[in-house]
Scaffold this active site. Structure first.
Site, short mmCIF file in Angstrom:
data_model
loop_
_atom_site.label_atom_id
_atom_site.label_comp_id
_atom_site.label_asym_id
_atom_site.label_seq_id
_atom_site.Cartn_x
_atom_site.Cartn_y
_atom_site.Cartn_z
N HIS A 37 0.71 -1.26 -0.03
CA HIS A 37 0.02 0.09 0.08
C HIS A 37 0.84 1.29 0.14
O HIS A 37 0.53 2.34 -0.76
CB HIS A 37 -0.95 0.13 1.26
N LEU A 186 3.41 -9.21 -1.80
CA LEU A 186 2.83 -8.74 -0.39
C LEU A 186 1.32 -8.68 -0.63
O LEU A 186 0.71 -8.31 -1.59
CB LEU A 186 3.24 -7.52 0.04
#
Ligand code: PAF
Length: 286
Positions: A37, A186
């Site tokens: 993110h 991830l």
């Protein structure tokens, strides 16, 4: 950073930014933020004077037997990270705020041929749920640019197509997948993996990489490349859902003349469902 929970307040903030002629970059998320993110937020800063993110675990994109209630929710850590990433505003609505009529009877957005293949075939309704919430969020935030990770390649393709089909005035930017050193992409769902499963998980990336090498070397025996990928994931202890080669732009089955390709794989390992993909450019054939 302002945290906004009500749609009316969001509209006020966005209107002020627009009146000030400040460009807006938007990063929608379901929270449980990680380094993947961070790269989306960094991309947002390149595209907008103002950066806004949302955290909303969208019930519409979870099937009845999926992990909606168990999905990791870490609001305090997420808020701190978003402040660190220099985000101006966080929109964090409740389910009631987003779906006042209830999510079950909601209007949904469907892209036939794109929402029902690959992951969509294993998660019926998932991409309709994603497309619906993303369109709602885009209508609310009215960003100039919205950023999505390439890790969810089918999601990104669905969103690009919906934006094109519905003429939504926003530019969609894909941000490259962030990987651990051993290649594992991830993902918030990696936290479902035990230590032993975590050691097995990178095999999905290795199988994709092997397929990419074969495609970049000019091989067009797609069925054989897919069969090798499925077998190698299975041998590593992952129960494969699919391992497929598709065209990068439209996720169609490629012909020998297509050069922009993507290899996509999904499989189950313990409580986690892992997905990953690699794009590649095959040599041009005359
Ligand atoms: O990728 C996600 O986190 C979600 O699918 C999204 C795009 C925020 C929609 O709920």
């Amino acid at each position: 950073m302002q945290t906004i929970t009500r749609i009316a307040d969001l509209r006020d903030v966005v209107t002020d930014w627009r009146l000030g002629r400040q460009s807006i970059a938007f990063v929608p998320t379901m929270g449980n933020l990680h380094l993947g993110h961070a790269s989306l937020m960094a991309a947002a800063h390149l595209h907008g004077r103002r950066v806004i993110s949302s955290i909303f675990v969208n019930p519409l994109q979870f099937g009845p037997s999926e992990d909606f209630s168990a999905y990791p929710r870490t609001p305090d850590d997420d808020g701190n990270l978003l402040r660190e990433y220099g985000v101006d505003a966080l929109f964090q609505p409740t389910v009631e705020e987003m779906y006042p009529q209830g999510s079950a009877g909601s209007t949904v957005i469907d892209v036939p041929g794109l929402t029902d293949v690959l992951c969509g075939a294993f998660r019926p309704g998932h991409f309709q749920g994603v497309a619906t919430v993303v369109v709602k969020l885009l209508c609310l935030v009215q960003p100039d640019v919205a950023i999505f990770g390439e890790k969810d390649y089918q999601q990104l393709t669905v969103i690009r197509r919906v934006v094109q089909d519905l003429n939504l005035p926003v530019t969609i930017v894909g941000a490259p997948t962030v990987r651990a050193e051993d290649g594992l992409a991830l993902s918030s769902r990696n936290r479902y993996l035990s230590a032993q499963e975590r050691a097995m998980a990178p095999s999905i990336y290795r199988a994709l990489d092997q397929a990419r090498r074969r495609l970049e070397a000019g091989e067009t025996a797609y069925a054989s490349i897919e069969a090798e990928g499925l077998a190698s994931i299975g041998a590593a202890g992952i129960t494969p859902d699919f391992f497929e080669i598709r065209t990068a732009a439209r996720l169609e089955r490629p012909t020998e003349l297509d050069v922009h390709l993507v290899v996509l794989a999904a499989g189950r390992l313990g409580k986690a469902r892992l997905i990953d993909n690699l794009q590649c450019t095959a040599p041009v054939r005359e």
